[in-house]
Design an enzyme around this catalytic site. Structure first.
Site, mmCIF file in Angstrom:
data_model
loop_
_atom_site.group_PDB
_atom_site.id
_atom_site.type_symbol
_atom_site.label_atom_id
_atom_site.label_comp_id
_atom_site.label_asym_id
_atom_site.label_seq_id
_atom_site.Cartn_x
_atom_site.Cartn_y
_atom_site.Cartn_z
ATOM 1 N N TYR A 84 47.605 27.381 34.928
ATOM 2 C CA TYR A 84 47.924 28.212 36.089
ATOM 3 C C TYR A 84 46.858 29.273 36.293
ATOM 4 C CZ TYR A 84 49.992 32.075 38.705
ATOM 5 O OH TYR A 84 50.199 33.097 39.588
ATOM 6 N N THR B 185 46.129 36.265 40.372
ATOM 7 C CA THR B 185 47.077 36.618 39.320
ATOM 8 C C THR B 185 46.394 37.288 38.137
ATOM 9 O OG1 THR B 185 48.582 35.653 37.661
ATOM 10 C CG2 THR B 185 46.799 34.264 38.433
#
Length: 334
Positions: free
Chosen positions: A141, A117
């Site tokens: 995250y 990501t």
């Protein structure tokens, strides 16, 4: 030779399965169905319910299907949730990925594609941000994904397999043929939320932060069509198969749109002026992040075909209408 796609019943994973199946590849899917759906997997593809950290199950799948490559999509992805419950994210995204990599090593898997990501960059000093930028994630995250990248890098160096880490920017849209799309009811993706609001499935939507140092004060993101992202995985896999070395590559278009610009695009596509309430920032949200994606274009030959925000929004809206019709049919039938 087969490819194991973890999380292949989810949003991005199901599109990867479609891309592989369309090319005649042998695919097997492993999914725990926490956010995915069995019906989202392409017809004819074996689907097994289970956990990527279940080493016996994964090893059996690899042996039974002759798996030589893994594309790993299974993960937790909601930034605010990761801030509230970081241990969940380090377990689901880092610890379980580590276990999957160990099984891959022990069973002789040759290539590993990892779904990472842009959140690993945090709030970059410059935009577009390249792969050489120093990672500085702002949320558990992002950190959980970065830690998984490190595990993969070190394991590959020690055990002689090759990998591709693909750092996604904001994934949106749906399969142009209408075969799959973002289907999780409580998904937090901006375009999905805006489409649901336009269709009356939500009474309103919220805009988190209007005081960012951006042209209109709202966050700016690089939105990549999910079909183009699946194609990026395919070219990365081809690179590894042809003897190319391990890579880390950004996946985005190189230009950004603000939250308000996206909302206006959904209003144009739907013809509905829905309610969007302005509110405070969320924890973990960078002001702006746009991809520098020269590497995957120039070195791997990736050519995106859906770089158009209005087109992305139109397809996302069509998918939401299809989901709504299917849910209504199920309600009437029951």
């Amino acid at each position: 030779m087969a490819i194991l796609v973890t999380g292949g019943a989810g949003y991005i994973g199901s599109h990867m399965v479609l891309a592989l199946k369309d090319r005649g590849e042998d695919v097997v899917v492993l999914d725990d169905f926490s956010t995915g759906f069995p019906w989202a997997v392409a017809d004819g593809v074996p689907v097994v319910e289970g956990d990527v950290a279940d080493r016996e199950l994964v090893a059996r799948l690899i042996a039974d299907h002759g798996v030589t490559e893994i594309a790993h999509f299974a993960a937790k992805i909601v930034v605010p949730e990761s801030v509230e419950n970081p241990l969940l994210y380090y377990h689901a995204n880092t610890a379980k990925t580590r276990d999957l990599i160990e099984t891959a090593v022990k069973t002789g898997v040759k290539h590993f594609i990892f779904s990472s990501t842009a959140a690993v960059y945090g709030n970059p000093l410059t935009n577009p941000v390249g792969e050489d930028a120093v990672p500085a994630p702002m949320s558990p995250y992002g950190t959980s994904k970065l830690m998984s990248e490190w595990v993969l890098r070190d394991a590959a160096a020690a055990h002689g397999f090759t990998y591709a880490v693909l750092r996604y920017f904001n994934v949106a849209g749906a399969d142009p043929q209408g075969r799959s799309g973002q289907s999780t009811p409580n998904a937090t993706h901006l375009i999905k939320v805006a489409c649901q609001t336009a269709l009356g499935q939500r009474p309103k939507m919220d805009v988190f932060g209007t005081d960012f140092p951006t042209p209109d004060g709202t966050c700016v993101r690089d939105y990549i069509h999910v079909t183009d992202l699946a194609e990026a995985h395919v070219v990365a896999l081809q690179h590894l198969r042809q003897g190319g070395g391990s890579i880390t590559a950004n996946c985005g278009y190189g230009r950004g749109f603000s939250v308000l610009e996206v909302i206006e695009a959904v209003k144009r596509a739907s013809g509905i002026d829905f309610r969007a309430d302005l509110g405070p920032r969320r924890a973990g949200d960078p002001a702006m992040i746009v991809a520098k994606a020269d590497f995957i274009r120039q070195q791997l030959g990736w050519v995106p075909g859906h770089d158009d925000l209005d087109g992305i929004v139109t397809q996302a809206l069509a998918w939401e209408k299809r989901l709504g019709a299917a849910h209504e049919q199920d309600r009437v039938s029951s």
